[in-house]
Structure formats: structure tokens, C-alpha cells
Design an enzyme around this catalytic site. Structure first.
Site, short mmCIF file in Angstrom:
data_model
loop_
_atom_site.label_atom_id
_atom_site.label_comp_id
_atom_site.label_asym_id
_atom_site.label_seq_id
_atom_site.Cartn_x
_atom_site.Cartn_y
_atom_site.Cartn_z
N ASP A 67 0.88 -1.18 0.00
CA ASP A 67 0.00 0.00 0.00
C ASP A 67 0.91 1.22 0.00
OD1 ASP A 67 -2.34 1.63 0.31
OD2 ASP A 67 -2.05 1.69 2.47
N SER A 68 0.31 2.41 -0.03
CA SER A 68 1.11 3.63 0.06
C SER A 68 1.52 3.94 1.50
CB SER A 68 0.29 4.81 -0.47
OG SER A 68 -0.90 4.93 0.30
N CYS A 97 -4.39 -1.71 -1.73
CA CYS A 97 -4.64 -0.29 -1.91
C CYS A 97 -5.64 -0.16 -3.04
CB CYS A 97 -3.33 0.40 -2.28
SG CYS A 97 -3.54 2.11 -2.79
N GLU A 141 -3.11 8.51 8.36
CA GLU A 141 -1.66 8.33 8.27
C GLU A 141 -0.94 9.16 9.34
OE1 GLU A 141 -0.63 6.08 5.77
OE2 GLU A 141 1.40 6.17 6.55
N CYS A 192 -11.05 2.65 0.69
CA CYS A 192 -9.64 2.99 0.82
C CYS A 192 -9.17 2.20 2.03
CB CYS A 192 -9.49 4.49 1.06
SG CYS A 192 -7.82 4.96 1.57
N HIS A 198 -7.10 2.72 4.15
CA HIS A 198 -6.85 3.51 5.36
C HIS A 198 -8.12 3.67 6.21
CE1 HIS A 198 -3.08 4.65 3.46
NE2 HIS A 198 -2.74 5.32 4.56
N1 DGL Z 1 -4.78 3.20 1.08
C1 DGL Z 1 -4.91 3.64 -0.26
C2 DGL Z 1 -6.20 3.16 -0.90
O1 DGL Z 1 -6.76 2.17 -0.50
C3 DGL Z 1 -4.70 5.07 -0.62
C4 DGL Z 1 -4.17 6.10 0.28
C5 DGL Z 1 -3.39 7.16 -0.49
O2 DGL Z 1 -3.99 8.15 -0.96
O3 DGL Z 1 -2.20 6.95 -0.64
O4 DGL Z 1 -6.66 3.74 -1.86
#
Ligand code: DGL
Length: 267
Positions: free
Chosen positions: A11-12, A74, A153, A185, A187
């Protein structure tokens, strides 16, 4: 012979850890390598081509680490890269959008599904397509919520600030009467307690973590033995270790790796 190679997950940032946790719960014997691309975080506001490039490089890196499967944990990267990556790489790939869409279609009773995601994932319309393919009668209400990613984050998921942004960002979906909300997402599952406080019982919250893990279980040639879990980052982790440790109830200290030339050498 059991396949002892690890599962690669990326993931990011911290978001994909929610998927890693579900995989570790369902497959306690499997070794894993988790990579957070903090060097390029956030992915959400970037162009798809750019995110696709990062995803390809990470998949290549994970292949070089001899993983048996890669989970793109992600939504933004799944939307940008999964289809093309499948044509390019030999390693089996699992994304998070289809499993989440399936879980939501199975959950909704009034055929109204809300989807919150990053700008990139929302623009791609991948959730809309995945849901409509499963059931064309379902109404889909999408909303890009980029601020929520930074909130998570930066370790502020459980704060009054998170609640005020959620109150604003989810208002339209509540008004429309969706009974199911996809946390599109990875997150966002970390915001579940705050969502429950702001809009208690307004909708069933669906995230891709458990359903993606179940998909991994179905496709995997299981390993076994004593699993090792590596956690890697591509830039200095600020809140990452703290959030990861809280999530797993164990001390996690990510190791820095260099994948791109321009990246600073690990400290
Ligand atoms: N966790 C990522 C997702 O599911 C994205 C978060 C980011 O913007 O980097 O899309």
C-alpha cells in the site's frame, strides 16, 4: 511440498495493514512481506499512470523477493494497475476492489450503496463498474474523501477532528439513505470507531480486508511452519511504527528499503 514462500502485500502507507491483519488472522502459518510506499504517499491525488508505475516497480521488487502472491492492498493502486499488471507479471495478483464490491452487494437490503475512496479510486469508477457488474439494480453513491487518508496516516483517526471531517464527508450518503457503506480505501477501516460515533448505525460498514483475505485463502498454495513477517517502508516512517504496533498489539519496527534510484539511501 508446501509452498514456503511469503505473500507480498503493499500500500502507500498504513492502510494496507488492515488487509495484512486479516490475512494473518485467516492464514496464521503464512510468512508475509508488507511494503508501505511512504516515499510516494499519498497515491490518491496522483495521476493513474504515475501510480501504475509505482505499483509495477513494487510488484517487480516483491517478485525479486520471491513472493508466491502479491496483494495490492490499496484501492487506488488496484484501480490504476491491477488489470495491466496481470498481463505483465507472472506472479498471481489479488486486488481489493472486487472483494469489497461483492461484500457490499451481499450486504445491502435497500440496494443503495455508498462508496468513500480517494480521488484516484473515485475517478476510476472501478467500484461503480464492479458493483453494477454484480447487480445492475444497485444504486451507487460515490464520494472522494482525500482528507481522511492524511488523518489516518498522521495518527489522528480517533480524534474530534476526524469526527468533524467524517460528519461533513458522509452527510450526502446518509441523506440518500444508503444502508451500506464501502470503505473504499484501505486507510478508512481505522476510522470505524469515529464513523460509529458520528453516524451510529446509519449503515453497515464494509471493507475489503476480510473479503480480500478470504480470496487469498482460496487461491493460495498454503505454506506452513513458523511464519516470519517483514514490514518495509520506502521512506522514514513517522507515525507508521506506532500505528502498526497499535493495530497488531505487538512492537513493529519497519525497515527502510530502496527501490528507486532517486530515493534516499536507507538510514
Ligand atoms: N490506502 C490507499 C487506498 O486504498 C490510498 C491512500 C493514499 O492516498 O495513498 O486507496
Amino acid at each position: 511440498m508446501a509452498d514456503q514462500r511469503p505473500i507480498g502485500i503493499f500500500d502507500s502507507g498504513v492502510g494496507g495493514l488492515t488487509v495484512l491483519r486479516a490475512i494473518r488472522e485467516q492464514l496464521p502459518e503464512e510468512p508475509t512481506i508488507y511494503l508501505a510506499d511512504l516515499y510516494h504517499f499519498p497515491y490518491g491525488p496522483r495521476y493513474q499512470d504515475e501510480v501504475r508505475g509505482f505499483a509495477f516497480d513494487i510488484i517487480r521488487y516483491l517478485e525479486s523477493r520471491d513472493v508466491k502472491l502479491v496483494v495490492i492492498a490499496c484501492n487506488t493502486a488496484t484501480a490504476a494497475a491491477l488489470n495491466q499488471a496481470r498481463e505483465l507479471f507472472e506472479v498471481p495478483l489479488v486486488g481489493v476492489i472486487r472483494p469489497g464490491a461483492q461484500a457490499a452487494v451481499d450486504t445491502t437490503k435497500n440496494n443503495r450503496i455508498g462508496v468513500i475512496a480517494t480521488e484516484g479510486a473515485t475517478r476510476s469508477q472501478e467500484y461503480l463498474h464492479a458493483i453494477k457488474e454484480l447487480d445492475p439494480m444497485v444504486g451507487v453513491y460515490q464520494k472522494a474523501c482525500p482528507e481522511l487518508v492524511d488523518i489516518v496516516e498522521s495518527g489522528q483517526a480517533d480524534t474530534p477532528y476526524a469526527e468533524s471531517v467524517l460528519r461533513r464527508d458522509l452527510a450526502d450518503i446518509v441523506r440518500i439513505g444508503a444502508d451500506t457503506l464501502i470503505l473504499g480505501c484501505t486507510h478508512y477501516p481505522l476510522l470505524k470507531p469515529a464513523i460509529e460515533r458520528v453516524y451510529p448505525k446509519a449503515f453497515v460498514l464494509v471493507d475489503s480486508a476480510t473479503t480480500t483475505a478470504s480470496k487469498v485463502v482460496r487461491h493460495l498454495d498454503p505454506g506452513g511452519g513458523r511464519p516470519g513477517h517483514e514490514v518495509l517502508v520506502t521512506a522514514v516512517p513517522e507515525h507508521f511504527n506506532e500505528i502498526a504496533s497499535n493495530l497488531f498489539g505487538e512492537t513493529i519496527e519497519a525497515e527502510e528499503v530502496r527501490i528507486w534510484e532517486e530515493q534516499k539511501a536507507p538510514t
